[in-house]
Design an enzyme around this catalytic site. Structure first.
Site, PDB file in Angstrom:
ATOM      1  N   SER A   1       7.986  46.270  35.596  1.00 49.11           N
ATOM      2  CA  SER A   1       8.272  45.708  36.907  1.00 49.11           C
ATOM      3  C   SER A   1       6.995  45.386  37.667  1.00 49.11           C
ATOM      4  O   SER A   1       7.065  44.821  38.741  1.00 49.11           O
ATOM      5  CB  SER A   1       9.148  46.680  37.711  1.00 49.11           C
TER       6      SER A   1
ATOM      7  N   HIS B   1      11.855  40.462  32.835  1.00 45.73           N
ATOM      8  CA  HIS B   1      12.122  41.449  33.878  1.00 45.73           C
ATOM      9  C   HIS B   1      13.548  41.289  34.384  1.00 45.73           C
ATOM     10  O   HIS B   1      13.860  40.360  35.124  1.00 45.73           O
ATOM     11  CB  HIS B   1      11.092  41.264  35.003  1.00 45.73           C
TER      12      HIS B   1
ATOM     13  N   GLU C   1      13.413  37.525  35.556  1.00 50.47           N
ATOM     14  CA  GLU C   1      12.091  37.008  35.906  1.00 50.47           C
ATOM     15  C   GLU C   1      11.262  36.997  34.611  1.00 50.47           C
ATOM     16  O   GLU C   1      11.067  38.043  33.994  1.00 50.47           O
ATOM     17  CB  GLU C   1      11.460  37.943  36.951  1.00 50.47           C
TER      18      GLU C   1
ATOM     19  N   ASN D   1       8.805  41.964  42.897  1.00 51.48           N
ATOM     20  CA  ASN D   1       8.360  43.200  43.544  1.00 51.48           C
ATOM     21  C   ASN D   1       7.226  42.994  44.539  1.00 51.48           C
ATOM     22  O   ASN D   1       7.014  43.839  45.410  1.00 51.48           O
ATOM     23  CB  ASN D   1       7.987  44.238  42.489  1.00 51.48           C
TER      24      ASN D   1
HETATM   25  N1  CAA Z   1      28.109  47.745  35.383  1.00 51.36           N
HETATM   26  C1  CAA Z   1      29.122  46.874  35.569  1.00 51.36           C
HETATM   27  N2  CAA Z   1      29.538  46.470  36.775  1.00 51.36           N
HETATM   28  C2  CAA Z   1      28.913  46.966  37.843  1.00 51.36           C
HETATM   29  C3  CAA Z   1      27.849  47.883  37.749  1.00 51.36           C
HETATM   30  C4  CAA Z   1      27.437  48.270  36.436  1.00 51.36           C
HETATM   31  N3  CAA Z   1      26.418  49.116  36.219  1.00 51.36           N
HETATM   32  N4  CAA Z   1      27.416  48.191  38.997  1.00 51.36           N
HETATM   33  C5  CAA Z   1      28.171  47.490  39.845  1.00 51.36           C
HETATM   34  N5  CAA Z   1      29.083  46.758  39.162  1.00 51.36           N
HETATM   35  C6  CAA Z   1      30.047  45.812  39.708  1.00 51.36           C
HETATM   36  C7  CAA Z   1      31.256  46.473  40.264  1.00 51.36           C
HETATM   37  O1  CAA Z   1      32.244  46.659  39.282  1.00 51.36           O
HETATM   38  C8  CAA Z   1      31.710  45.486  41.319  1.00 51.36           C
HETATM   39  O2  CAA Z   1      32.413  44.387  40.759  1.00 51.36           O
HETATM   40  P1  CAA Z   1      33.473  43.517  41.619  1.00 51.36           P
HETATM   41  O3  CAA Z   1      32.829  43.212  42.947  1.00 51.36           O
HETATM   42  O4  CAA Z   1      33.710  42.303  40.788  1.00 51.36           O
HETATM   43  O5  CAA Z   1      34.650  44.411  41.735  1.00 51.36           O
HETATM   44  C9  CAA Z   1      30.434  44.902  41.820  1.00 51.36           C
HETATM   45  O6  CAA Z   1      29.442  45.149  40.817  1.00 51.36           O
HETATM   46  C10 CAA Z   1      30.059  45.527  43.118  1.00 51.36           C
HETATM   47  O7  CAA Z   1      30.009  46.946  42.932  1.00 51.36           O
HETATM   48  P2  CAA Z   1      30.521  48.021  43.969  1.00 51.36           P
HETATM   49  O8  CAA Z   1      31.744  47.505  44.655  1.00 51.36           O
HETATM   50  O9  CAA Z   1      30.567  49.330  43.279  1.00 51.36           O
HETATM   51  O10 CAA Z   1      29.355  48.187  44.990  1.00 51.36           O
HETATM   52  P3  CAA Z   1      28.615  47.111  45.844  1.00 51.36           P
HETATM   53  O11 CAA Z   1      29.539  46.102  46.407  1.00 51.36           O
HETATM   54  O12 CAA Z   1      27.701  47.864  46.740  1.00 51.36           O
HETATM   55  O13 CAA Z   1      27.717  46.338  44.762  1.00 51.36           O
HETATM   56  C11 CAA Z   1      25.612  46.122  43.774  1.00 51.36           C
HETATM   57  C12 CAA Z   1      26.797  47.016  43.976  1.00 51.36           C
HETATM   58  C13 CAA Z   1      25.987  44.930  42.888  1.00 51.36           C
HETATM   59  C14 CAA Z   1      24.550  46.953  43.074  1.00 51.36           C
HETATM   60  C15 CAA Z   1      25.137  45.590  45.166  1.00 51.36           C
HETATM   61  O14 CAA Z   1      24.984  46.661  46.016  1.00 51.36           O
HETATM   62  C16 CAA Z   1      23.859  44.830  45.116  1.00 51.36           C
HETATM   63  O15 CAA Z   1      23.811  43.655  44.761  1.00 51.36           O
HETATM   64  N6  CAA Z   1      22.776  45.524  45.467  1.00 51.36           N
HETATM   65  C17 CAA Z   1      21.425  44.954  45.403  1.00 51.36           C
HETATM   66  C18 CAA Z   1      20.933  45.085  43.995  1.00 51.36           C
HETATM   67  C19 CAA Z   1      19.524  44.633  43.851  1.00 51.36           C
HETATM   68  O16 CAA Z   1      18.871  44.158  44.778  1.00 51.36           O
HETATM   69  N7  CAA Z   1      19.002  44.792  42.636  1.00 51.36           N
HETATM   70  C20 CAA Z   1      17.627  44.470  42.349  1.00 51.36           C
HETATM   71  C21 CAA Z   1      16.841  45.727  42.426  1.00 51.36           C
HETATM   72  S1  CAA Z   1      15.160  45.412  42.112  1.00 51.36           S
HETATM   73  C22 CAA Z   1      15.013  45.522  40.472  1.00 51.36           C
HETATM   74  O17 CAA Z   1      15.894  45.856  39.746  1.00 51.36           O
HETATM   75  C23 CAA Z   1      13.686  45.164  39.938  1.00 51.36           C
HETATM   76  C24 CAA Z   1      12.625  46.157  39.971  1.00 51.36           C
HETATM   77  O18 CAA Z   1      11.667  45.960  39.280  1.00 51.36           O
HETATM   78  C25 CAA Z   1      12.605  47.317  40.849  1.00 51.36           C
END
Ligand code: CAA
Length: 282
Positions: A119, A140, A152, A190
């Site tokens: 990352s 990424h 990415e 990031n």
């Molecule tokens: N596997 C399968 N499906 C999943 C899942 C997983 N691990 N996690 C979440 N889901 C699905 C759920 O089933 C749900 O589907 P539907 O809406 O179709 O029913 C959907 O995703 C939303 O989940 P929740 O209702 O449980 O919760 P939520 O509405 O809060 O969504 C989330 C969860 C998708 C994670 C949302 O909160 C989100 O988009 N968060 C931001 C995520 C983000 O920014 N990620 C990038 C992080 S940075 C990174 O990864 C890079 C790095 O280098 C640090």
């Protein structure tokens, strides 16, 4: 090159998500980690994620059996020998990654591609560890991998066009959208995200608002799906800290200094969701 066989090194949050997405799209996947316990935990996370996707109709019933059947867990890196491409998704630690890259160089055929899910570590530096630097590239994925659309793609100074084309083609075959960026600390994702999370930690540290209120401002005011502190808990506070430290070291600019609260929380073992407590309790 059409990629059919892929290795994933590391069965943690990112590695198991990557293995799952590859296998649901019909690729044969070798999933490697150092211990059986880590592999068992990783496979359990894949089962849970598949259940979720099947329950909401995003995958057919038979995807469970077919996907798991295409994932071959192993504790031996040499088992990755049939792979055309390996995605390294081990701990964000340069020494550990260097050891893995050296071992993979010995095991994989000369034409195989070495991708890394790092990352923030410089891709040019990682490519220089390998005897095939032109076939090293950043891939990424975002957390949670089965849900997030972006990959990415980071080109090291040494990456050749054929490697880049193969990896963007693979990302598209997985239903993802690849965005190619040049190598630079934190890449794009990031470089932009982590200072925001770090600033949210500063706002909490300075007692300007509660964690809930900080997150609500960003959710309701900026339409973010979750607030920056909840997102930090999802990513892992240790990962956030290590990325801030890399930005600080690389740019030598105080604007990237980690918030003391973030440092203390990591020291206290409050790493977010994975440890049961971060900015929130789980
Ligand atoms: N596997 C399968 N499906 C999943 C899942 C997983 N691990 N996690 C979440 N889901 C699905 C759920 O089933 C749900 O589907 P539907 O809406 O179709 O029913 C959907 O995703 C939303 O989940 P929740 O209702 O449980 O919760 P939520 O509405 O809060 O969504 C989330 C969860 C998708 C994670 C949302 O909160 C989100 O988009 N968060 C931001 C995520 C983000 O920014 N990620 C990038 C992080 S940075 C990174 O990864 C890079 C790095 O280098 C640090």
């Amino acid at each position: 090159m059409q990629i059919r066989t892929v290795g994933v090194v590391g069965a943690g949050t990112m590695g198991n998500g990557i293995a799952q997405v590859l296998a649901t799209h019909g690729l044969e996947v070798w999933l490697a980690d150092v211990s059986e316990t880590a592999l068992t935990r990783g496979l359990e996370a894949i089962r849970n994620s598949l259940e979720r996707l099947i329950r909401k109709g995003a995958l057919p019933e038979d995807a469970r059996h077919a996907t798991l059947g295409r994932i071959h867990p192993t504790t031996v890196l040499a088992a990755l020998a049939p792979c055309q491409l390996v995605v390294e998704a081990a701990t964000e630690n340069a020494d550990i990654k260097q050891g893995i890259f050296k071992a993979l160089d010995d095991v994989l055929p000369a034409e195989a591609i070495l991708a890394t899910n790092t990352s923030s570590i410089s891709l040019t530096r990682i490519a220089a560890w390998s005897r095939r630097p032109e076939r090293v590239i950043g891939m990424h994925f975002m957390n949670p991998v089965p849900v997030m659309q972006l990959v990415e793609v980071i080109r090291a100074l040494q990456t050749d066009d054929a490697t880049h084309a193969a990896v963007t083609g693979l990302a598209e075959a997985l239903g993802k959208t690849p965005v190619t960026v040049r190598d630079g600390a934190g890449f794009v994702s990031n470089r932009v995200l982590m200072p925001m999370i770090n600033e949210a930690a500063f706002v909490l540290y300075e007692n300007l608002a509660t964690a809930e209120d900080i997150d609500t401002v960003m959710k309701l005011g900026m339409n973010h799906p979750i607030g920056p502190l909840a997102l930090a808990d999802l990513i892992g506070l240790d990962t956030c800290l290590s990325i801030m430290d890399i930005l600080y070291t690389e740019f030598r600019d105080s604007k990237y200094r980690a918030c003391p609260l973030l440092v203390q929380m990591v020291q206290a073992g409050r790493l977010g969701r994975k440890s049961g407590q971060g900015f929130y309790r789980y």
